[in-house]
Design a protein around this motif. Structure first.
Motif, PDB file in Angstrom:
ATOM      1  N   THR A 149      63.706  24.896 117.899  1.00 50.64           N
ATOM      2  CA  THR A 149      62.958  24.759 116.651  1.00 50.64           C
ATOM      3  C   THR A 149      62.050  25.966 116.471  1.00 50.64           C
ATOM      4  O   THR A 149      61.197  26.231 117.318  1.00 50.64           O
ATOM      5  CB  THR A 149      62.084  23.489 116.671  1.00 50.64           C
ATOM      6  OG1 THR A 149      62.875  22.378 117.066  1.00 50.64           O
ATOM      7  CG2 THR A 149      61.464  23.246 115.303  1.00 50.64           C
ATOM      8  N   SER A 151      59.210  27.467 113.942  1.00 47.74           N
ATOM      9  CA  SER A 151      58.365  26.957 112.874  1.00 47.74           C
ATOM     10  C   SER A 151      57.374  28.000 112.381  1.00 47.74           C
ATOM     11  O   SER A 151      56.985  28.923 113.106  1.00 47.74           O
ATOM     12  CB  SER A 151      57.595  25.720 113.350  1.00 47.74           C
ATOM     13  OG  SER A 151      56.659  26.071 114.348  1.00 47.74           O
ATOM     14  N   ARG A 186      58.439  19.864 108.678  1.00 48.11           N
ATOM     15  CA  ARG A 186      58.474  19.140 109.951  1.00 48.11           C
ATOM     16  C   ARG A 186      57.076  18.705 110.355  1.00 48.11           C
ATOM     17  O   ARG A 186      56.099  19.444 110.162  1.00 48.11           O
ATOM     18  CB  ARG A 186      59.072  20.019 111.041  1.00 48.11           C
ATOM     19  CG  ARG A 186      59.224  19.300 112.389  1.00 48.11           C
ATOM     20  CD  ARG A 186      59.904  20.190 113.400  1.00 48.11           C
ATOM     21  NE  ARG A 186      60.199  19.477 114.631  1.00 48.11           N
ATOM     22  CZ  ARG A 186      59.719  19.797 115.830  1.00 48.11           C
ATOM     23  NH1 ARG A 186      58.898  20.815 115.959  1.00 48.11           N
ATOM     24  NH2 ARG A 186      60.055  19.101 116.900  1.00 48.11           N
ATOM     25  N   LYS A 215      65.346  13.148 104.844  1.00 51.04           N
ATOM     26  CA  LYS A 215      66.135  12.946 106.066  1.00 51.04           C
ATOM     27  C   LYS A 215      66.065  11.505 106.556  1.00 51.04           C
ATOM     28  O   LYS A 215      66.844  11.080 107.396  1.00 51.04           O
ATOM     29  CB  LYS A 215      65.624  13.892 107.155  1.00 51.04           C
ATOM     30  CG  LYS A 215      66.586  14.078 108.331  1.00 51.04           C
ATOM     31  CD  LYS A 215      66.053  15.149 109.263  1.00 51.04           C
ATOM     32  CE  LYS A 215      67.099  15.566 110.307  1.00 51.04           C
ATOM     33  NZ  LYS A 215      67.436  14.533 111.256  1.00 51.04           N
ATOM     34  N   ARG A 219      59.469  12.626 111.015  1.00 53.23           N
ATOM     35  CA  ARG A 219      59.245  13.988 111.508  1.00 53.23           C
ATOM     36  C   ARG A 219      59.858  15.046 110.599  1.00 53.23           C
ATOM     37  O   ARG A 219      59.481  16.212 110.664  1.00 53.23           O
ATOM     38  CB  ARG A 219      59.799  14.139 112.931  1.00 53.23           C
ATOM     39  CG  ARG A 219      59.000  13.337 113.951  1.00 53.23           C
ATOM     40  CD  ARG A 219      59.207  13.846 115.356  1.00 53.23           C
ATOM     41  NE  ARG A 219      58.438  13.077 116.307  1.00 53.23           N
ATOM     42  CZ  ARG A 219      57.167  13.300 116.608  1.00 53.23           C
ATOM     43  NH1 ARG A 219      56.522  14.276 115.996  1.00 53.23           N
ATOM     44  NH2 ARG A 219      56.534  12.566 117.479  1.00 53.23           N
ATOM     45  N   TRP A 220      60.839  14.675 109.786  1.00 48.03           N
ATOM     46  CA  TRP A 220      61.454  15.604 108.833  1.00 48.03           C
ATOM     47  C   TRP A 220      61.477  14.938 107.460  1.00 48.03           C
ATOM     48  O   TRP A 220      62.527  14.475 107.008  1.00 48.03           O
ATOM     49  CB  TRP A 220      62.867  15.991 109.272  1.00 48.03           C
ATOM     50  CG  TRP A 220      62.910  16.862 110.484  1.00 48.03           C
ATOM     51  CD1 TRP A 220      62.958  16.477 111.774  1.00 48.03           C
ATOM     52  CD2 TRP A 220      62.887  18.299 110.509  1.00 48.03           C
ATOM     53  NE1 TRP A 220      62.981  17.561 112.609  1.00 48.03           N
ATOM     54  CE2 TRP A 220      62.938  18.706 111.856  1.00 48.03           C
ATOM     55  CE3 TRP A 220      62.843  19.282 109.510  1.00 48.03           C
ATOM     56  CZ2 TRP A 220      62.940  20.044 112.248  1.00 48.03           C
ATOM     57  CZ3 TRP A 220      62.844  20.615 109.898  1.00 48.03           C
ATOM     58  CH2 TRP A 220      62.883  20.985 111.253  1.00 48.03           C
ATOM     59  N   TRP A 223      64.275  18.101 103.936  1.00 49.75           N
ATOM     60  CA  TRP A 223      65.122  19.008 104.706  1.00 49.75           C
ATOM     61  C   TRP A 223      66.439  19.286 103.977  1.00 49.75           C
ATOM     62  O   TRP A 223      66.770  18.628 102.989  1.00 49.75           O
ATOM     63  CB  TRP A 223      65.444  18.402 106.073  1.00 49.75           C
ATOM     64  CG  TRP A 223      66.507  17.328 105.975  1.00 49.75           C
ATOM     65  CD1 TRP A 223      66.522  16.247 105.132  1.00 49.75           C
ATOM     66  CD2 TRP A 223      67.722  17.258 106.719  1.00 49.75           C
ATOM     67  NE1 TRP A 223      67.660  15.496 105.326  1.00 49.75           N
ATOM     68  CE2 TRP A 223      68.414  16.089 106.288  1.00 49.75           C
ATOM     69  CE3 TRP A 223      68.279  18.057 107.708  1.00 49.75           C
ATOM     70  CZ2 TRP A 223      69.645  15.714 106.818  1.00 49.75           C
ATOM     71  CZ3 TRP A 223      69.517  17.676 108.237  1.00 49.75           C
ATOM     72  CH2 TRP A 223      70.177  16.519 107.795  1.00 49.75           C
TER      73      TRP A 223
END
Length: 267
Positions: A149, A151, A186, A215, A219-220, A223
């Motif tokens: 990941t 970011s 995220r 999603k 957490r997402w 997306w």
């Protein structure tokens, strides 16, 4: 019906006689279920003539004759595999299995090439992100090596113990199975249950502009995947597209996130 089911263990200590005595009040039909269909003679001197032999193969035949549902079908496959592993039953090959056996060497060679392909794709993605011109004032970097990941965020993009970023992520083992990298908003840290809903609502217009969807997990909250442009995988092209998707996401989302967290911090 009382079934004494044997798989690998042997009988011991007059086991079948003891079971028959324990359940005598129920007057059950006694079934001795084994791989070979023998009778429990040595371990049931008192009740041997009351036991009915049954094999796992017979159980499989009974199950297969009933148009079994999902759980029973799984059980049937387990029995078939167990018996075949001991040479007790010949398994009929389906077309795919037969094809594999005919072309096993070529398939295993291609499987090894797949692993090389996964490594090549991930290497290209990591290199592109490492070489990216990071936006001024952004906190950036790799966060997760199991699910790589990368970011970009601002220091003040947080709600309690939850930290928000614009990020790109992928599963290394799934890159060539249609599970391509995905970019989005995220959330990390201790999750605020209301935060994902708030972000989806407040960033809805920007998400439409980026063609980002939901999603379905906190957490997402927003997306989209970044797939290759054609059937093949051009590594440089895919890596450039992932880099561009992350940067475009940052350019569109960061002003909105700045404003949201600025307003949220005001009394």
């Amino acid at each position: 019906m009382l079934i004494e089911a044997k798989v690998n263990a042997v009988e011991h200590n007059n086991q079948c006689d003891r079971l028959a005595a324990l359940w005598a009040n129920e007057q059950p039909t006694l079934v001795f279920l084994t791989r070979t269909g023998e009778m429990p003679e040595e371990q049931a001197p008192a009740t041997c003539d009351r036991w009915h032999p049954l094999t796992w193969t017979q159980v499989a035949d009974l199950v297969s004759s009933t148009d079994p549902a999902g759980g029973a079908l799984d059980f049937l496959h387990t029995i078939r595999a167990f018996q075949a592993g001991r040479g007790d039953e010949v398994v009929t090959l389906d077309n795919k299995t037969a094809f594999y056996l005919r072309h096993r060497a070529d398939i295993e060679e291609w499987a090894a090439l797949r692993e090389s392909g996964l490594i090549a794709v991930e290497s290209a993605l990591r290199h592109a992100l490492d070489e990216m011109d990071v936006p001024k004032g952004a906190v950036f970097g790799w966060e997760d090596w199991t699910w790589p990941t990368f970011s970009l965020r601002r220091a003040h993009w947080r709600s309690g113990a939850s930290v928000v970023a614009v990020a790109i992520q992928w599963s290394p083992s799934m890159l060539l199975s249609g599970k391509w990298p995905y970019v989005g908003v995220r959330v990390t840290g201790d999750l605020d249950p209301q935060l994902a809903s708030w972000l989806r609502r407040e960033l809805a217009d920007r998400a439409v502009e980026l063609q980002w969807g939901e999603k379905g997990e906190m957490r997402w909250p927003l997306w989209r995947r970044v797939p290759p442009r054609g059937e093949g995988v051009d590594l440089e092209e895919l890596a450039a597209d992932c880099q561009a998707a992350l940067m475009t996401g940052w350019q569109i989302m960061s002003p909105a996130l700045d404003q949201l967290f600025k307003e949220a911090s005001q009394p």
